[in-house]
Motif scaffolding. Structure first.
Motif, PDB file in Angstrom:
ATOM      1  N   VAL A  14       0.964  -1.230   0.219  1.00  0.00           N
ATOM      2  CA  VAL A  14      -0.036  -0.140   0.007  1.00  0.00           C
ATOM      3  C   VAL A  14       0.962   1.106  -0.111  1.00  0.00           C
ATOM      4  O   VAL A  14       2.009   1.311   0.605  1.00  0.00           O
ATOM      5  CB  VAL A  14      -0.780   0.010   1.231  1.00  0.00           C
ATOM      6  CG1 VAL A  14      -1.610   1.241   1.320  1.00  0.00           C
ATOM      7  CG2 VAL A  14      -1.948  -1.314   1.365  1.00  0.00           C
ATOM      8  N   THR A  15       0.590   2.366  -0.839  1.00  0.00           N
ATOM      9  CA  THR A  15       1.382   3.347  -0.951  1.00  0.00           C
ATOM     10  C   THR A  15       0.451   4.696  -0.593  1.00  0.00           C
ATOM     11  O   THR A  15      -0.751   4.717  -1.041  1.00  0.00           O
ATOM     12  CB  THR A  15       1.823   3.575  -2.207  1.00  0.00           C
ATOM     13  OG1 THR A  15       2.403   2.528  -2.824  1.00  0.00           O
ATOM     14  CG2 THR A  15       2.793   4.708  -2.589  1.00  0.00           C
ATOM     15  N   GLY A  16       0.991   5.556   0.349  1.00  0.00           N
ATOM     16  CA  GLY A  16       0.207   6.847   0.589  1.00  0.00           C
ATOM     17  C   GLY A  16       1.221   7.793  -0.346  1.00  0.00           C
ATOM     18  O   GLY A  16       2.052   7.508  -0.825  1.00  0.00           O
ATOM     19  N   PHE A  17       0.410   9.030  -0.167  1.00  0.00           N
ATOM     20  CA  PHE A  17       1.063  10.179  -1.275  1.00  0.00           C
ATOM     21  C   PHE A  17       1.068  11.408  -0.467  1.00  0.00           C
ATOM     22  O   PHE A  17       0.169  11.674   0.301  1.00  0.00           O
ATOM     23  CB  PHE A  17       0.194  10.009  -2.682  1.00  0.00           C
ATOM     24  CG  PHE A  17      -0.119   8.797  -3.182  1.00  0.00           C
ATOM     25  CD1 PHE A  17       1.200   8.509  -4.131  1.00  0.00           C
ATOM     26  CD2 PHE A  17      -0.960   8.160  -3.118  1.00  0.00           C
ATOM     27  CE1 PHE A  17       0.927   7.261  -4.793  1.00  0.00           C
ATOM     28  CE2 PHE A  17      -1.153   6.829  -3.819  1.00  0.00           C
ATOM     29  CZ  PHE A  17      -0.244   6.579  -4.705  1.00  0.00           C
ATOM     30  N   VAL A  18       2.101  12.185  -0.911  1.00  0.00           N
ATOM     31  CA  VAL A  18       2.034  13.923  -0.374  1.00  0.00           C
ATOM     32  C   VAL A  18       2.227  14.334  -1.663  1.00  0.00           C
ATOM     33  O   VAL A  18       3.216  14.177  -2.508  1.00  0.00           O
ATOM     34  CB  VAL A  18       3.186  13.972   0.470  1.00  0.00           C
ATOM     35  CG1 VAL A  18       3.211  15.410   1.069  1.00  0.00           C
ATOM     36  CG2 VAL A  18       3.171  13.114   1.773  1.00  0.00           C
ATOM     37  N   LEU A  19       1.328  15.627  -1.856  1.00  0.00           N
ATOM     38  CA  LEU A  19       1.159  16.620  -2.904  1.00  0.00           C
ATOM     39  C   LEU A  19       1.781  17.757  -2.702  1.00  0.00           C
ATOM     40  O   LEU A  19       1.249  18.268  -1.617  1.00  0.00           O
ATOM     41  CB  LEU A  19      -0.081  16.647  -3.464  1.00  0.00           C
ATOM     42  CG  LEU A  19      -0.972  14.984  -3.643  1.00  0.00           C
ATOM     43  CD1 LEU A  19      -2.343  15.585  -4.026  1.00  0.00           C
ATOM     44  CD2 LEU A  19      -0.253  14.313  -4.685  1.00  0.00           C
ATOM     45  N   SER A  20       2.494  18.161  -3.353  1.00  0.00           N
ATOM     46  CA  SER A  20       3.218  19.629  -3.020  1.00  0.00           C
ATOM     47  C   SER A  20       3.480  20.463  -4.239  1.00  0.00           C
ATOM     48  O   SER A  20       3.715  19.926  -5.369  1.00  0.00           O
ATOM     49  CB  SER A  20       4.270  19.365  -2.050  1.00  0.00           C
ATOM     50  OG  SER A  20       5.457  18.749  -2.661  1.00  0.00           O
ATOM     51  N   GLY A  21       3.846  21.696  -3.939  1.00  0.00           N
ATOM     52  CA  GLY A  21       4.183  22.539  -5.217  1.00  0.00           C
ATOM     53  C   GLY A  21       4.230  23.937  -4.750  1.00  0.00           C
ATOM     54  O   GLY A  21       3.624  24.472  -3.628  1.00  0.00           O
ATOM     55  N   GLN A  22       4.672  24.721  -5.519  1.00  0.00           N
ATOM     56  CA  GLN A  22       4.999  26.216  -5.245  1.00  0.00           C
ATOM     57  C   GLN A  22       3.697  26.983  -4.863  1.00  0.00           C
ATOM     58  O   GLN A  22       2.806  26.786  -5.954  1.00  0.00           O
ATOM     59  CB  GLN A  22       5.910  26.922  -6.200  1.00  0.00           C
ATOM     60  CG  GLN A  22       6.119  28.380  -6.129  1.00  0.00           C
ATOM     61  CD  GLN A  22       6.955  28.990  -7.201  1.00  0.00           C
ATOM     62  OE1 GLN A  22       7.284  28.258  -8.152  1.00  0.00           O
ATOM     63  NE2 GLN A  22       6.832  30.168  -7.046  1.00  0.00           N
ATOM     64  N   LEU A  64       1.296  25.941  -3.088  1.00  0.00           N
ATOM     65  CA  LEU A  64       0.186  25.262  -2.726  1.00  0.00           C
ATOM     66  C   LEU A  64       0.324  24.636  -1.302  1.00  0.00           C
ATOM     67  O   LEU A  64       1.372  24.379  -0.698  1.00  0.00           O
ATOM     68  CB  LEU A  64       0.026  24.020  -3.828  1.00  0.00           C
ATOM     69  CG  LEU A  64       0.090  24.204  -4.930  1.00  0.00           C
ATOM     70  CD1 LEU A  64       0.269  23.047  -5.945  1.00  0.00           C
ATOM     71  CD2 LEU A  64      -1.212  25.007  -5.571  1.00  0.00           C
ATOM     72  N   PRO A  65      -0.970  24.388  -0.924  1.00  0.00           N
ATOM     73  CA  PRO A  65      -0.901  23.590   0.555  1.00  0.00           C
ATOM     74  C   PRO A  65      -0.467  22.155   0.075  1.00  0.00           C
ATOM     75  O   PRO A  65      -0.466  21.488  -1.074  1.00  0.00           O
ATOM     76  CB  PRO A  65      -2.317  23.357   1.007  1.00  0.00           C
ATOM     77  CG  PRO A  65      -3.231  23.437  -0.330  1.00  0.00           C
ATOM     78  CD  PRO A  65      -2.350  24.707  -1.145  1.00  0.00           C
ATOM     79  N   THR A  66       0.377  21.699   1.087  1.00  0.00           N
ATOM     80  CA  THR A  66       1.016  20.305   1.176  1.00  0.00           C
ATOM     81  C   THR A  66      -0.193  19.296   1.628  1.00  0.00           C
ATOM     82  O   THR A  66      -0.689  19.366   2.803  1.00  0.00           O
ATOM     83  CB  THR A  66       1.947  20.159   2.021  1.00  0.00           C
ATOM     84  OG1 THR A  66       3.154  21.101   1.359  1.00  0.00           O
ATOM     85  CG2 THR A  66       2.897  18.717   1.769  1.00  0.00           C
ATOM     86  N   VAL A  67      -0.405  18.306   0.750  1.00  0.00           N
ATOM     87  CA  VAL A  67      -1.639  17.304   1.162  1.00  0.00           C
ATOM     88  C   VAL A  67      -1.169  16.074   1.360  1.00  0.00           C
ATOM     89  O   VAL A  67      -0.338  15.570   0.303  1.00  0.00           O
ATOM     90  CB  VAL A  67      -2.598  17.472  -0.094  1.00  0.00           C
ATOM     91  CG1 VAL A  67      -3.728  16.323   0.173  1.00  0.00           C
ATOM     92  CG2 VAL A  67      -3.203  18.913  -0.267  1.00  0.00           C
ATOM     93  N   TYR A  68      -1.570  15.170   2.448  1.00  0.00           N
ATOM     94  CA  TYR A  68      -1.172  13.940   2.626  1.00  0.00           C
ATOM     95  C   TYR A  68      -2.315  13.102   2.415  1.00  0.00           C
ATOM     96  O   TYR A  68      -3.342  13.445   2.782  1.00  0.00           O
ATOM     97  CB  TYR A  68      -0.556  13.766   3.947  1.00  0.00           C
ATOM     98  CG  TYR A  68      -0.272  12.545   4.574  1.00  0.00           C
ATOM     99  CD1 TYR A  68       0.221  11.497   3.879  1.00  0.00           C
ATOM    100  CD2 TYR A  68      -1.135  12.076   5.754  1.00  0.00           C
ATOM    101  CE1 TYR A  68       0.291  10.130   4.269  1.00  0.00           C
ATOM    102  CE2 TYR A  68      -0.935  10.676   6.198  1.00  0.00           C
ATOM    103  CZ  TYR A  68      -0.357   9.853   5.555  1.00  0.00           C
ATOM    104  OH  TYR A  68      -0.346   8.340   6.091  1.00  0.00           O
ATOM    105  N   ILE A  69      -2.233  12.079   1.508  1.00  0.00           N
ATOM    106  CA  ILE A  69      -3.319  11.057   1.376  1.00  0.00           C
ATOM    107  C   ILE A  69      -2.748   9.719   1.969  1.00  0.00           C
ATOM    108  O   ILE A  69      -1.742   9.106   1.492  1.00  0.00           O
ATOM    109  CB  ILE A  69      -3.687  11.015  -0.051  1.00  0.00           C
ATOM    110  CG1 ILE A  69      -4.008  12.302  -0.772  1.00  0.00           C
ATOM    111  CG2 ILE A  69      -4.898   9.858  -0.406  1.00  0.00           C
ATOM    112  CD1 ILE A  69      -3.711  12.424  -1.993  1.00  0.00           C
ATOM    113  N   SER A  70      -3.628   8.977   2.965  1.00  0.00           N
ATOM    114  CA  SER A  70      -2.913   8.159   3.811  1.00  0.00           C
ATOM    115  C   SER A  70      -2.972   6.797   3.027  1.00  0.00           C
ATOM    116  O   SER A  70      -1.918   5.941   3.283  1.00  0.00           O
ATOM    117  CB  SER A  70      -3.627   7.919   5.000  1.00  0.00           C
ATOM    118  OG  SER A  70      -4.906   7.568   4.960  1.00  0.00           O
ATOM    119  N   GLY A  71      -3.980   6.470   2.222  1.00  0.00           N
ATOM    120  CA  GLY A  71      -4.333   5.101   1.896  1.00  0.00           C
ATOM    121  C   GLY A  71      -4.684   4.196   2.955  1.00  0.00           C
ATOM    122  O   GLY A  71      -4.866   4.944   4.160  1.00  0.00           O
TER     123      GLY A  71
END
Length: 267
Positions: free
Chosen positions: A148-156, A158-165
């Motif tokens: 199982v993989t979680g993800f962290v989305l980020s960028g200039q 932008l808010p940083t978003v964690y998706i746990s899975g």
């Protein structure tokens, strides 16, 4: 009546089960798409479909699949939806099984996606998840239950978003917090999934108290619960999650809005 999901600047909505739509940086991102109607899926039973179907989601730029081994995270129509997307990101084993257009990411590796808003790239970082108790038997790759993989989305800008899975491990959350100390938003799979034949029926994903603990560890200011309804194997629902956040003094951070309602994100 079918709800049409209009494009947002920075917002997230949960459609039911694990499925979230994330509009960020000009991209429409869908996590763990599940669009089948209610009914049996092998040893699991789906009790409700999503608030809208895949047609209401419209064109998607990126699909995130935490794992493809279990139908509650990728059902038949969800798989077809993902296969029609220009890009799918998942773990290495899941990507090999899924095939094109999936790209596999090992934990702590990332993939850059160009942003239509002209502000550079969105970085998608793969992070660990443990789909069961810490002391559960592990496979040759060190996975409990399955990869199982979680993800962290980020960028200039932008808010940083964690998706746990489907993660049940606070230890994994603590490691993510150490390596990514500036998470603003967390989408937490928090239904305390249980299957009697697995790990003595112990939770395979966060329960309400675990979600509250994860929130405190991450330091997130916005928490969106997901994957707590729509399937019969969840042992906790929204009332238990809300109570856990209340008892932890974190209710102001929990955004438990009706499915299909946008939560606007602020950095």
């Amino acid at each position: 009546m079918s709800l049409i999901l209009s494009r947002q600047e920075r917002a997230i909505t949960v459609l039911g089960g694990p499925t979230a739509v994330i509009d960020l940086g000009g991209l429409r991102i869908v996590s763990d798409p599940t669009f089948d109607a209610a009914g049996p899926h092998g040893y699991l039973t789906k009790t409700a479909g999503p608030i809208v179907d895949e047609h209401a989601v419209g064109p998607v730029d990126l699909v995130l699949v935490s794992h493809e081994a279990h139908p509650d995270n990728l059902d038949d129509r969800g798989r077809a939806f993902a296969q029609a997307a220009p890009l799918v990101l998942s773990g290495p084993t899941a990507a090999r099984r899924f095939g094109a257009p999936a790209v596999g990411l090992s934990p702590w590796t990332s993939h850059a996606v160009p942003r239509p808003d002209g502000a550079g790239e969105l970085t998608v970082l793969a992070v660990p998840a443990v789909h069961g108790p810490e002391d559960g038997d592990r496979d040759a790759d060190g996975n409990v239950n399955c990869e199982v993989t979680g993800f962290v989305l980020s960028g200039q800008g932008l808010p940083t978003v964690y998706i746990s899975g489907d993660n049940a491990s606070i230890r994994a959350v603590a490691e993510i917090s150490r390596r990514v100390p500036d998470i603003d938003v967390a989408v937490l799979h928090a239904g305390s999934a249980r299957v009697p034949t697995k790990f003595d029926g112990r939770p395979l994903s966060l329960d309400g108290r675990g979600a509250a603990a994860a929130t405190a560890v991450l330091g997130a200011v916005t928490v969106i619960p997901a994957h707590y309804d729509g399937w019969a194997h969840f042992s906790e629902g929204l009332p238990e999650i809300e109570l856990a956040f209340h008892e932890a003094g974190l209710s102001s951070l929990l955004r438990a809005v009706p499915h299909g309602t946008w939560v606007q994100l602020h950095r």
